[in-house]
Design an enzyme around this catalytic site. Structure first.
Site, PDB file in Angstrom:
ATOM      1  N   SER A   1      31.236  26.138  41.623  1.00 21.78           N
ATOM      2  CA  SER A   1      32.533  25.862  42.223  1.00 21.78           C
ATOM      3  C   SER A   1      32.530  24.426  42.759  1.00 21.78           C
ATOM      4  CB  SER A   1      32.854  26.895  43.308  1.00 21.78           C
ATOM      5  OG  SER A   1      34.211  26.854  43.673  1.00 21.78           O
TER       6      SER A   1
ATOM      7  N   ASP B   1      38.347  32.783  34.904  1.00 27.47           N
ATOM      8  CA  ASP B   1      38.395  31.941  36.100  1.00 27.47           C
ATOM      9  C   ASP B   1      39.699  31.156  36.076  1.00 27.47           C
ATOM     10  OD1 ASP B   1      38.082  30.304  38.244  1.00 27.47           O
ATOM     11  OD2 ASP B   1      36.128  29.512  37.655  1.00 27.47           O
TER      12      ASP B   1
ATOM     13  N   HIS C   1      35.556  33.819  38.490  1.00 35.59           N
ATOM     14  CA  HIS C   1      34.832  32.713  39.127  1.00 35.59           C
ATOM     15  C   HIS C   1      33.372  33.095  39.393  1.00 35.59           C
ATOM     16  CE1 HIS C   1      35.131  28.790  40.938  1.00 35.59           C
ATOM     17  NE2 HIS C   1      34.782  29.190  42.135  1.00 35.59           N
TER      18      HIS C   1
END
Length: 635
Positions: free
Chosen positions: A468, A549, A581
């Protein structure tokens, strides 16, 4: 489907302790969860559950839903999709009802949608749960996204109260919005006092910042919706306590409020005297439990607290906190404090070093192998956390677990640089306008500290990994000087192009952190763009990106991999079509770890994981064969 809710509830909550067997009190015509109950007297109970509702307010039943004749979706506003799913006409809602004695058995009333006709949704998608509502003998409290503002652009979540004493009424009163002057951000964790007369909840000030500090509010009289008090106020509204609580609950006697909050890489428990109608709390919260990371805490009838949590070597620990003595003891430790896994708390240490901003001290966890010897040198695994407003905690994870890397033979260092939470709101807020600035400098200084002070770490055999925002930072590092310090890099669902953040679902996030939307402040977006530095990319790099995602679209991962391949840099690309994600499915997780450990281990002289596990080798082989159109060319 139908959920035989109260068969389950009778087994687990034992409303009928004297009955020799359980029975069905009633059925609910759809899938529901998140049961909460409140005693109403005379042997009756109010209850709330959550589930999806149709546009007309009725409970959604997937088996009865009409199949559409088209797969098209037409939208007039954002969100279009959120996290890993597209927005549908159904909305999450709270249903209420009552459970009353009917002869010798309890009977379930018809459930009622408390939000019907309101344009409100609770729990708040995607991660709102039972912390988004509460029920008492005086009514229902809940939080919901503001119905006027665009939910993808603003973080405003309001707190509401629905006065109810009869939980069989078919038409509930309209929700009353609870006022918090000057605070218009996210509200969460509403919880009634034991007598149902007061309500505590948390709220942020900013209307467009998801990591602003949560502050404690108390509605001192639920009959007076304007009687809200900020428990720890200051004139500038920053709050007297420099911590951001994540949950709140009352002691059984209503004389103490308990708060959980991050502090220095841990999640601790604090106590506070509730404010009164005439006065705020007289002192700051007192820390009473500080061991690992609390995942949940519950008050017991005698005033003590039952705590569940974890730490870096144990995935599940239960504690009993004695409110009289102020002491706690372990009730159960799944891994016997790590020993079942071959781990030990002696593997865990922590360091502090000066940060890039004047006066800052940066904290980092250090995790050594279980067979660590001070006479040996170990390769470094440098882990960068996501968020960026987040932190590495003394907690267990099935996704990014430092012990997994340590047991491969690495010394793991996991820093909490600028932007991290749990070290004061100032450090958290300093990420704004500094995505590739102060945090990167803190990470560079951390690497220098390791080189100069941890003589058991071989920094000439270092790898760096992040997901991320950590994936963004990995891509940023690849294009800058620190990237040449590593033998291999791993980016999981990271940012490649800052402009591509316009495709993300929660637009308040880049708008805040990059100091305005792109068309108003393009220079701030472009200043920290990893794609602008691809001419410097040269370190072997594994890219992982998942197709579900919607926070960071798969184009980000494909673009980074395309650059690596075209530049002739050793690289691999791993993707899962059914993961968001995060990678959550067990076999996918094993393949994820296999690909990651194989990639980094071979670059530092450690055995690959495929060499250690025949099943992992099989999964990797299957994934390799699943590629379509591969030319068999090795870079």
């Amino acid at each position: 489907m139908e959920l035989d809710l109260f068969r389950w509830r009778f087994v687990h909550w034992q409303f009928m302790l004297t009955r020799p067997s359980n029975y069905t009190a009633g059925n609910i015509g759809g899938s529901v969860s998140g049961v909460k109950i409140a005693f109403l007297g005379n042997g009756s109970y109010a209850f709330t559950v959550t589930g999806n509702s149709n546009p007309d307010g009725s409970i959604y039943n997937s088996e009865e839903a009409i199949t559409s004749q088209t797969t098209g979706r037409l939208y007039g506003a954002i969100f279009v999709r959120h996290w890993d799913s597209y927005i549908t006409p159904q909305r999450q809602t709270i249903f209420y009802g009552s459970l009353k004695k009917d002869g010798s058995q309890y009977a379930l009333s018809k459930v009622v949608n408390v939000l019907k006709g309101t344009n409100l949704e609770s729990p708040v998608p995607q991660f709102g749960s039972t912390d988004n509502f509460d029920v008492s003998s005086s009514g229902i409290a809940f939080v919901s996204k503001d119905p006027v503002l665009q939910p993808a652009i603003f973080t405003k979540i309001n707190a509401y109260f629905v006065p109810l004493t009869d939980f069989t009424v078919a038409s509930p009163p309209s929700p009353i919005q609870i006022q918090t002057s000057g605070f218009n951000g996210q509200a969460t964790s509403p919880v009634f006092s034991p007598d149902g007369k007061q309500l505590a909840f948390l709220r942020r000030k900013s209307v467009q910042y998801e990591s602003d500090k949560l502050q404690l509010f108390v509605l001192t009289d639920v009959a007076e919706p304007n009687s809200t008090i900020n428990a720890l106020p200051t004139a500038d509204q920053k709050g007297a306590w420099d911590r951001s609580p994540s949950s709140v609950f009352w002691s059984p006697d209503g004389k103490t409020l308990y708060l959980t909050a991050e502090e220095h890489g841990r999640v601790a428990l604090f106590t506070l005297e509730p404010p009164s109608v005439t006065a705020n709390s007289s002192s700051l919260p007192k820390k009473v439990f500080y061991d690992g990371a609390i995942s949940s805490a519950y008050p017991l009838s005698n005033g003590d607290v039952f705590i569940s949590g974890s730490n870096l070597v144990d995935n599940s620990i239960y504690f009993h906190y004695d409110s009289t003595s102020g002491k706690s003891n372990v009730l159960s430790s799944n891994a016997k404090n790590g020993t079942v896994f071959g781990l030990s708390r002696s593997q865990i240490s922590e360091i502090w070093y000066p940060g890039a901003a004047e006066g800052t001290q940066i904290h980092a966890w250090v995790v050594k192998p279980s067979n660590f010897s001070a006479t040996q040198k170990y390769p470094l695994a440098y882990l960068i956390h996501g968020g960026p407003q987040g932190s590495w905690e003394d907690s267990w994870s099935t996704r990014w677990n430092p012990a997994v890397f340590a047991e491969q033979g690495y010394v793991v260092v996991a820093p909490n640089p600028t932007g991290s939470t749990g070290y004061g709101q100032g450090l958290t807020d300093a990420i704004q306008g500094e995505w590739g600035g102060l945090p990167y400098e803190d990470i560079v200084l951390g690497f220098q500290y390791i080189e100069e002070n941890l003589d058991y770490v071989d920094t000439s055999r270092a790898v760096e990994l992040g997901a991320s925002y950590g994936g963004y930072m990995t891509n940023w590092i690849q294009g800058h000087d620190l990237g040449r310090k590593f033998k291999a890099l791993v980016t999981h669902d990271g940012v490649f192009s800052m402009v591509s953040q316009l495709a993300s679902e929660e637009q308040w996030f880049p708008d805040h952190d990059l100091e305005g939307p792109y068309w108003k402040n393009p220079s701030s977006w472009l200043k920290w763009d990893p794609s602008a530095h691809t001419a410097n990319w040269s370190t072997p790099h594994l890219i992982i990106h998942n197709e579900l995602d919607y926070r960071l679209t798969i184009a980000e991962g494909l673009a980074a991999f395309n650059v690596l391949q075209q530049r002739g840099i050793e690289s691999e690309f791993l993707s899962f079509p059914n993961e968001n994600h995060w990678v959550l499915k067990p076999e996918n997780s094993l393949l994820w770890h296999t690909a990651v450990l194989d990639f980094i281990n071979k670059h530092v002289g450690l055995p690959t994981y495929s060499e250690q596990s025949s099943y992992a080798k099989q999964l990797r082989s299957e994934a390799w064969q699943n590629r379509k159109g591969d030319l068999g060319r090795k870079v």
